[in-house]
Motif scaffolding. Structure first.
Motif, PDB file in Angstrom:
ATOM      1  N   GLN A   5       0.795  -1.257  -0.008  1.00  0.00           N
ATOM      2  CA  GLN A   5      -0.118  -0.055   0.017  1.00  0.00           C
ATOM      3  C   GLN A   5       0.727   1.156   0.020  1.00  0.00           C
ATOM      4  O   GLN A   5       0.382   2.342  -0.210  1.00  0.00           O
ATOM      5  CB  GLN A   5      -1.038  -0.143   1.340  1.00  0.00           C
ATOM      6  CG  GLN A   5      -2.000  -0.984   1.027  1.00  0.00           C
ATOM      7  CD  GLN A   5      -2.916  -1.106   2.207  1.00  0.00           C
ATOM      8  OE1 GLN A   5      -2.440  -1.160   3.427  1.00  0.00           O
ATOM      9  NE2 GLN A   5      -4.443  -0.625   1.856  1.00  0.00           N
ATOM     10  N   GLU A 320     -11.278  12.242  -8.708  1.00  0.00           N
ATOM     11  CA  GLU A 320     -10.426  11.007  -8.552  1.00  0.00           C
ATOM     12  C   GLU A 320     -10.166  10.924  -6.925  1.00  0.00           C
ATOM     13  O   GLU A 320      -8.894  10.815  -6.930  1.00  0.00           O
ATOM     14  CB  GLU A 320      -9.496  10.465  -9.432  1.00  0.00           C
ATOM     15  CG  GLU A 320      -9.970  10.539 -10.952  1.00  0.00           C
ATOM     16  CD  GLU A 320      -8.982   9.970 -11.841  1.00  0.00           C
ATOM     17  OE1 GLU A 320      -8.249   8.886 -11.545  1.00  0.00           O
ATOM     18  OE2 GLU A 320      -8.539  10.885 -12.683  1.00  0.00           O
ATOM     19  N   THR A 321     -11.023  10.976  -5.982  1.00  0.00           N
ATOM     20  CA  THR A 321     -10.325  11.147  -4.704  1.00  0.00           C
ATOM     21  C   THR A 321      -9.960  10.123  -4.071  1.00  0.00           C
ATOM     22  O   THR A 321      -8.878  10.082  -3.309  1.00  0.00           O
ATOM     23  CB  THR A 321     -11.709  11.715  -3.944  1.00  0.00           C
ATOM     24  OG1 THR A 321     -13.049  10.499  -4.200  1.00  0.00           O
ATOM     25  CG2 THR A 321     -12.410  12.898  -4.243  1.00  0.00           C
ATOM     26  N   GLU A 322     -10.602   8.820  -4.325  1.00  0.00           N
ATOM     27  CA  GLU A 322      -9.894   7.575  -3.906  1.00  0.00           C
ATOM     28  C   GLU A 322      -8.284   7.441  -4.396  1.00  0.00           C
ATOM     29  O   GLU A 322      -7.362   7.031  -3.790  1.00  0.00           O
ATOM     30  CB  GLU A 322     -10.672   6.496  -4.181  1.00  0.00           C
ATOM     31  CG  GLU A 322     -12.021   6.387  -3.210  1.00  0.00           C
ATOM     32  CD  GLU A 322     -11.792   6.645  -1.755  1.00  0.00           C
ATOM     33  OE1 GLU A 322     -10.821   5.771  -1.176  1.00  0.00           O
ATOM     34  OE2 GLU A 322     -12.355   7.441  -1.109  1.00  0.00           O
ATOM     35  N   ARG A 323      -8.370   7.553  -5.530  1.00  0.00           N
ATOM     36  CA  ARG A 323      -6.844   7.377  -6.189  1.00  0.00           C
ATOM     37  C   ARG A 323      -6.050   8.679  -5.753  1.00  0.00           C
ATOM     38  O   ARG A 323      -4.893   8.230  -5.422  1.00  0.00           O
ATOM     39  CB  ARG A 323      -6.859   7.581  -7.587  1.00  0.00           C
ATOM     40  CG  ARG A 323      -5.833   7.603  -8.432  1.00  0.00           C
ATOM     41  CD  ARG A 323      -5.905   7.516  -9.948  1.00  0.00           C
ATOM     42  NE  ARG A 323      -4.753   7.894 -10.554  1.00  0.00           N
ATOM     43  CZ  ARG A 323      -4.449   8.088 -11.750  1.00  0.00           C
ATOM     44  NH1 ARG A 323      -5.563   8.494 -12.642  1.00  0.00           N
ATOM     45  NH2 ARG A 323      -3.199   8.258 -12.298  1.00  0.00           N
ATOM     46  N   VAL A 325      -6.076   9.744  -2.576  1.00  0.00           N
ATOM     47  CA  VAL A 325      -5.724   9.235  -1.219  1.00  0.00           C
ATOM     48  C   VAL A 325      -4.446   8.071  -1.309  1.00  0.00           C
ATOM     49  O   VAL A 325      -3.538   8.262  -0.596  1.00  0.00           O
ATOM     50  CB  VAL A 325      -6.842   8.624  -0.606  1.00  0.00           C
ATOM     51  CG1 VAL A 325      -6.493   7.983   0.856  1.00  0.00           C
ATOM     52  CG2 VAL A 325      -8.003   9.658  -0.129  1.00  0.00           C
ATOM     53  N   ASP A 326      -5.009   7.208  -2.228  1.00  0.00           N
ATOM     54  CA  ASP A 326      -3.893   6.100  -2.444  1.00  0.00           C
ATOM     55  C   ASP A 326      -2.450   6.710  -2.772  1.00  0.00           C
ATOM     56  O   ASP A 326      -1.626   6.339  -2.203  1.00  0.00           O
ATOM     57  CB  ASP A 326      -4.515   5.038  -3.420  1.00  0.00           C
ATOM     58  CG  ASP A 326      -3.504   3.829  -3.598  1.00  0.00           C
ATOM     59  OD1 ASP A 326      -3.126   3.171  -2.686  1.00  0.00           O
ATOM     60  OD2 ASP A 326      -3.242   3.679  -4.895  1.00  0.00           O
ATOM     61  N   ARG A 329      -0.424   8.575  -0.101  1.00  0.00           N
ATOM     62  CA  ARG A 329      -0.010   7.682   0.641  1.00  0.00           C
ATOM     63  C   ARG A 329       1.756   7.207   0.186  1.00  0.00           C
ATOM     64  O   ARG A 329       2.624   7.020   0.899  1.00  0.00           O
ATOM     65  CB  ARG A 329      -0.858   6.553   0.976  1.00  0.00           C
ATOM     66  CG  ARG A 329      -0.103   5.699   2.092  1.00  0.00           C
ATOM     67  CD  ARG A 329      -1.268   4.519   2.770  1.00  0.00           C
ATOM     68  NE  ARG A 329      -1.859   3.668   1.631  1.00  0.00           N
ATOM     69  CZ  ARG A 329      -2.993   3.842   1.167  1.00  0.00           C
ATOM     70  NH1 ARG A 329      -3.919   4.724   1.884  1.00  0.00           N
ATOM     71  NH2 ARG A 329      -3.444   3.073   0.030  1.00  0.00           N
ATOM     72  N   LYS A 450      -4.408  11.262   7.672  1.00  0.00           N
ATOM     73  CA  LYS A 450      -5.173  10.276   7.972  1.00  0.00           C
ATOM     74  C   LYS A 450      -6.585  10.481   7.907  1.00  0.00           C
ATOM     75  O   LYS A 450      -7.633   9.628   7.596  1.00  0.00           O
ATOM     76  CB  LYS A 450      -4.638   9.499   9.122  1.00  0.00           C
ATOM     77  CG  LYS A 450      -5.315   7.999   9.400  1.00  0.00           C
ATOM     78  CD  LYS A 450      -4.764   7.296  10.286  1.00  0.00           C
ATOM     79  CE  LYS A 450      -5.530   6.020  10.545  1.00  0.00           C
ATOM     80  NZ  LYS A 450      -5.000   5.013  11.814  1.00  0.00           N
ATOM     81  N   ARG A 452      -8.236  12.548   6.271  1.00  0.00           N
ATOM     82  CA  ARG A 452      -8.860  12.738   5.133  1.00  0.00           C
ATOM     83  C   ARG A 452      -9.585  14.084   5.022  1.00  0.00           C
ATOM     84  O   ARG A 452     -10.362  14.076   3.791  1.00  0.00           O
ATOM     85  CB  ARG A 452      -9.633  11.327   4.555  1.00  0.00           C
ATOM     86  CG  ARG A 452      -9.023  10.091   4.516  1.00  0.00           C
ATOM     87  CD  ARG A 452      -9.951   9.008   3.921  1.00  0.00           C
ATOM     88  NE  ARG A 452     -10.658   9.440   2.810  1.00  0.00           N
ATOM     89  CZ  ARG A 452     -11.024   8.686   1.922  1.00  0.00           C
ATOM     90  NH1 ARG A 452     -10.221   7.234   1.826  1.00  0.00           N
ATOM     91  NH2 ARG A 452     -11.760   8.613   0.910  1.00  0.00           N
ATOM     92  N   VAL A 455      -9.550  15.885   1.692  1.00  0.00           N
ATOM     93  CA  VAL A 455      -9.825  15.135   0.075  1.00  0.00           C
ATOM     94  C   VAL A 455     -11.128  16.196  -0.406  1.00  0.00           C
ATOM     95  O   VAL A 455     -12.313  15.999  -0.013  1.00  0.00           O
ATOM     96  CB  VAL A 455     -10.539  13.895   0.353  1.00  0.00           C
ATOM     97  CG1 VAL A 455     -10.857  13.257  -0.846  1.00  0.00           C
ATOM     98  CG2 VAL A 455      -9.150  13.087   1.050  1.00  0.00           C
TER      99      VAL A 455
END
Length: 465
Positions: A5, A320-323, A325-326, A329, A450, A452, A455
């Motif tokens: 991850q 593309e919020t989840e991307r 976050v990934d 990290r 963490k 978020r 975002v």
């Protein structure tokens, strides 16, 4: 969490290096030439080097004011570009022009009226018998010429920051490389009086910097306006100074805390150095050597901060919020590992670089120990820097304000103030204690990222016409 991850695939690192490397190369070359510039001035003597170092501390506040002022508009630039909105980018460019112009006017007035008084704040007797009056005179002469570089510097940042935020990272790098080459050549000629020119010392160093800034400004401005296919947002940008009221209000809401943050943070760093200077003028000289060398290595995490700002800002603007976050990290993890390795190299170089200066043994010894402390803190600085730019990319400017400049003024400066004025501790333990507060920021940065809360898509609606 699983290790994977924190590690990206080949495509991820390809995009990271595409953005990071041009910024890194430009910063490394710029700071390497600054190191050579510093070495050249250092050959003239400790007092000229100290005078120049003090003035550069004051100019540092101006530089960070410009960066901070443009950052608020830059958040929108990156996100408008991510959403394909050229009109939005054009409006943010105009906002940057207003901000840059106001910064130049304000600081020019301050330096003209209070320049000598500000320089004098750093002049204190120490163990070495250094001439404080001569140092003040060198500083005044250097500052008078350096006032001329403020306009081309600010205008360059308007163009260069917009180019980077819209994906054009190579041109600012090339312009920066050429400019530092001009600076280095003119330094050699004007400082030491080569090729028939008079030996101007610190005045020559300042004149060389002004010429280099003008060259850099001309390159980025001319290229931007002669490549409409890549810089379509500049079409008609000078025909009007109008900015949609709603966007201007949004930039003000986000940009004002960022501007205040950069000004207060840079002023805080200058105040810290003023606290250190109470241990003597040799500390100012050692800090000058240490910071000049450190800045060369700090390019690693500073370029990663720019990378986070651009890549995460574009992803958030595209929804593309989840991307986001990934990838954020993974960017933070990469920055920490990279800077840990760079810190080892910095520690290995620390005993040798100060020997190149024409200064006292005490100054060289202090500079070496300052560099060793800074090298040990590199991974921590990398983590807090990427956390800062993560929060900023999502528009969390109040949090970044508290995380950055408020921390300096509420924790670092009171600690340095008390240790330098209320104790007899030598300067190196004082410096170590202040730098170690970075660990506290790491803990708070971890929980802030963490959470978020950063975002956010700030450009879901287009600016009003």
């Amino acid at each position: 969490m699983k290790l994977k991850q924190y590690i990206g695939d080949r495509q991820f690192y390809s995009r990271v290096f595409t953005v990071m490397l041009p910024v890194l190369v430009q910063n490394v070359i710029t700071n390497f030439v600054s190191l050579l510039d510093n070495l050249m001035v250092g050959q003239v003597g400790t007092e000229p080097m100290s005078g120049v170092a003090i003035v550069n501390q004051l100019l540092f506040v101006f530089i960070l004011c410009v960066f901070g002022g443009l950052s608020g508009a830059g958040i929108f630039t990156a996100q408008y570009h991510g959403s394909g909105d050229e009109a939005g980018v054009r409006y943010t460019f105009r906002a940057k022009l207003w901000i840059a112009g106001g910064s130049v006017l304000l600081f020019a007035l301050v330096f003209v009226q209070k320049g000598s008084a500000l320089i004098s704040l750093f002049l204190h007797e120490g163990r070495d018998a250094l001439d404080l009056e001569a140092t003040l005179d060198y500083g005044r002469r250097y500052l008078r010429v350096m006032l001329l570089e403020m306009v081309p510097f600010a205008l360059t940042q308007v163009y260069a920051s917009t180019l980077r935020e819209t994906g054009e990272t190579l041109l600012p790098m090339k312009a920066g490389i050429l400019a530092v080459g001009v600076n280095l050549l003119l330094n050699y000629i004007l400082i030491f009086g080569k090729l028939g020119a008079p030996a101007l010392g610190v005045t020559g160093a300042a004149a060389a910097t002004v010429c280099a800034r003008c060259v850099e400004c001309a390159i980025v401005a001319v290229w931007s306006h002669t490549h409409p296919a890549r810089c379509g947002y500049l079409r008609g940008v000078w025909r009007s100074w109008r900015i949609p009221r709603g966007l201007l209000r949004s930039i003000g809401v986000l940009g004002t805390p960022l501007l205040l943050n950069e000004v207060l943070w840079s002023a805080g760093m200058t105040t810290l150095n003023q606290c250190y200077s109470l241990r003597g003028l040799e500390v100012v000289s050692a800090q000058n050597i240490s910071s000049t060398v450190s800045n060369l290595f700090f390019c690693a995490f500073l370029s990663m901060g720019t990378t986070v700002s651009i890549l995460i800002g574009q992803l958030l603007g595209a929804g593309e919020t989840e991307r986001a976050v990934d990838e954020d990290r993974k960017l933070i993890a990469f920055s920490v590992v990279l800077c840990a390795l760079v810190g080892v190299v910095m520690a290995l170089a620390a005993p040798f670089v100060p020997r190149l200066y024409n200064t006292t043994a005490l100054v060289k010894s202090l500079a070496t120990r300052f560099l060793l402390v800074s090298s040990a803190m590199m991974p921590f600085s990398a983590f807090t820097n990427t956390c800062y730019f993560t929060l900023r990319s999502g528009g969390k400017v109040l949090i970044t304000f508290l995380f950055d400049s408020a921390f300096v003024w509420c924790v670092c400066i009171p600690l340095a103030f008390c240790l330098t004025r209320l104790t007899a501790l030598p300067i190196v333990p004082v410096f170590l204690a202040v730098q170690s507060t970075e660990v506290i920021k790491c803990v708070s940065g971890y929980f802030l990222v963490k959470s978020r809360r950063w975002v956010n898509n700030l450009v879901a609606d287009k600016p009003e016409a």
